[in-house]
Write a protein that holds these residues in place. Structure first.
Motif, mmCIF file in Angstrom:
data_model
loop_
_atom_site.group_PDB
_atom_site.id
_atom_site.type_symbol
_atom_site.label_atom_id
_atom_site.label_comp_id
_atom_site.label_asym_id
_atom_site.label_seq_id
_atom_site.Cartn_x
_atom_site.Cartn_y
_atom_site.Cartn_z
ATOM 1 N N GLN A 1 0.835 -1.184 0.000
ATOM 2 C CA GLN A 1 0.000 0.000 0.000
ATOM 3 C C GLN A 1 0.878 1.245 0.000
ATOM 4 N N VAL A 2 0.248 2.384 -0.278
ATOM 5 C CA VAL A 2 0.971 3.645 -0.328
ATOM 6 C C VAL A 2 1.432 4.033 1.074
ATOM 7 N N GLN A 3 2.707 4.395 1.163
ATOM 8 C CA GLN A 3 3.238 4.889 2.426
ATOM 9 C C GLN A 3 4.203 6.033 2.179
ATOM 10 N N LEU A 4 4.103 7.047 3.014
ATOM 11 C CA LEU A 4 5.084 8.118 3.111
ATOM 12 C C LEU A 4 5.479 8.193 4.575
ATOM 13 N N VAL A 5 6.745 7.967 4.850
ATOM 14 C CA VAL A 5 7.204 7.916 6.229
ATOM 15 C C VAL A 5 8.286 8.967 6.444
ATOM 16 N N GLU A 6 7.938 9.968 7.238
ATOM 17 C CA GLU A 6 8.890 11.024 7.550
ATOM 18 C C GLU A 6 9.772 10.629 8.723
ATOM 19 N N SER A 7 10.991 11.132 8.722
ATOM 20 C CA SER A 7 11.913 10.903 9.832
ATOM 21 C C SER A 7 12.893 12.057 9.898
ATOM 22 N N GLY A 8 13.642 12.122 10.996
ATOM 23 C CA GLY A 8 14.683 13.130 11.129
ATOM 24 C C GLY A 8 14.314 14.307 12.010
ATOM 25 N N GLY A 9 13.083 14.343 12.481
ATOM 26 C CA GLY A 9 12.696 15.424 13.360
ATOM 27 C C GLY A 9 13.312 15.269 14.741
ATOM 28 N N GLY A 10 13.116 16.282 15.565
ATOM 29 C CA GLY A 10 13.645 16.221 16.916
ATOM 30 C C GLY A 10 13.732 17.597 17.532
ATOM 31 N N LEU A 11 14.463 17.659 18.628
ATOM 32 C CA LEU A 11 14.683 18.900 19.355
ATOM 33 C C LEU A 11 16.042 19.466 18.963
ATOM 34 N N VAL A 12 16.051 20.726 18.585
ATOM 35 C CA VAL A 12 17.297 21.382 18.179
ATOM 36 C C VAL A 12 17.311 22.798 18.723
ATOM 37 N N GLN A 13 18.482 23.304 19.012
ATOM 38 C CA GLN A 13 18.605 24.665 19.507
ATOM 39 C C GLN A 13 18.478 25.664 18.365
ATOM 40 N N PRO A 14 18.052 26.872 18.675
ATOM 41 C CA PRO A 14 18.019 27.921 17.644
ATOM 42 C C PRO A 14 19.381 28.064 16.970
ATOM 43 N N GLY A 15 19.338 28.200 15.645
ATOM 44 C CA GLY A 15 20.558 28.267 14.867
ATOM 45 C C GLY A 15 21.063 26.921 14.395
ATOM 46 N N GLY A 16 20.479 25.851 14.891
ATOM 47 C CA GLY A 16 20.900 24.517 14.520
ATOM 48 C C GLY A 16 20.306 24.042 13.205
ATOM 49 N N SER A 17 20.620 22.801 12.874
ATOM 50 C CA SER A 17 20.183 22.219 11.603
ATOM 51 C C SER A 17 19.550 20.854 11.832
ATOM 52 N N LEU A 18 18.656 20.508 10.920
ATOM 53 C CA LEU A 18 18.074 19.174 10.865
ATOM 54 C C LEU A 18 17.890 18.798 9.406
ATOM 55 N N ARG A 19 17.947 17.508 9.138
ATOM 56 C CA ARG A 19 17.646 17.018 7.805
ATOM 57 C C ARG A 19 16.486 16.037 7.905
ATOM 58 N N LEU A 20 15.368 16.408 7.330
ATOM 59 C CA LEU A 20 14.213 15.526 7.309
ATOM 60 C C LEU A 20 14.256 14.644 6.071
ATOM 61 N N SER A 21 13.769 13.429 6.230
ATOM 62 C CA SER A 21 13.640 12.498 5.116
ATOM 63 C C SER A 21 12.205 12.019 5.037
ATOM 64 N N CYS A 22 11.787 11.700 3.831
ATOM 65 C CA CYS A 22 10.462 11.119 3.618
ATOM 66 C C CYS A 22 10.634 9.963 2.641
ATOM 67 N N ALA A 23 10.458 8.759 3.149
ATOM 68 C CA ALA A 23 10.612 7.554 2.336
ATOM 69 C C ALA A 23 9.257 7.124 1.787
ATOM 70 N N ALA A 24 9.196 6.934 0.484
ATOM 71 C CA ALA A 24 7.951 6.600 -0.194
ATOM 72 C C ALA A 24 7.931 5.151 -0.655
ATOM 73 N N SER A 25 6.759 4.565 -0.646
ATOM 74 C CA SER A 25 6.588 3.222 -1.170
ATOM 75 C C SER A 25 5.145 3.031 -1.610
ATOM 76 N N GLY A 26 4.932 2.075 -2.489
ATOM 77 C CA GLY A 26 3.575 1.747 -2.914
ATOM 78 C C GLY A 26 3.072 2.530 -4.105
ATOM 79 N N PHE A 27 3.904 3.390 -4.671
ATOM 80 C CA PHE A 27 3.538 4.130 -5.870
ATOM 81 C C PHE A 27 4.820 4.503 -6.624
ATOM 82 N N ILE A 28 4.650 4.974 -7.861
ATOM 83 C CA ILE A 28 5.807 5.311 -8.681
ATOM 84 C C ILE A 28 6.291 6.706 -8.287
ATOM 85 N N PHE A 29 7.256 6.726 -7.404
ATOM 86 C CA PHE A 29 7.717 7.970 -6.780
ATOM 87 C C PHE A 29 8.114 9.017 -7.816
ATOM 88 N N SER A 30 8.792 8.600 -8.861
ATOM 89 C CA SER A 30 9.323 9.557 -9.833
ATOM 90 C C SER A 30 8.233 10.247 -10.645
#
Length: 116
Positions: A1-30
């Motif tokens: 089945q179709v799934q979009l799963v986000e990850s990479g969130g969290g607690l960060v201090q002001p001025g910091g960085s995060l990289r979020l990812s979203c992994a897709a499955s169940g459909f033709i992503f491109s």
């Protein structure tokens, strides 16, 4: 089945960085344009950034310009959001969305909290 799963969130201090990812499955992503949205507590969901099917074009909300970068890897069925110089007002649940003319899919979101 179709799934979009986000990850990479969290607690960060002001001025910091995060990289979020979203992994897709169940459909033709491109075949799907991808975008990131966010929703802060008590506020409406808003678009943050978008990217075309081949990654050749991107767009950003004014609040994200110069700080966030959206990218995608069609071989890995994944879209990313690199977030730099984070501010407390970036605190929200971040969602990815897949869109084509016949369907729209949403992930369940990942929490980003920017706080000292």
């Amino acid at each position: 089945q179709v799934q979009l799963v986000e990850s990479g969130g969290g607690l960060v201090q002001p001025g910091g960085s995060l990289r979020l990812s979203c992994a897709a499955s169940g459909f033709i992503f491109s075949n799907y344009a991808m975008s990131w949205y966010r929703q802060a507590l008590g506020k409406e969901r808003e678009v943050v950034a978008g990217i075309t099917t081949d990654g050749g074009s991107t767009s950003y909300a004014d609040s994200a310009k110069g700080r966030f970068t959206i990218s995608r890897d069609n071989a890995a069925n994944t879209v990313y959001l690199q977030m730099n110089s984070l501010k407390p007002e970036d605190t929200a649940v971040y969602y990815c969305k897949a869109t084509t003319y016949r369907a729209t899919y949403w992930g369940r979101g990942t929490q980003v909290t920017v706080s000292s």
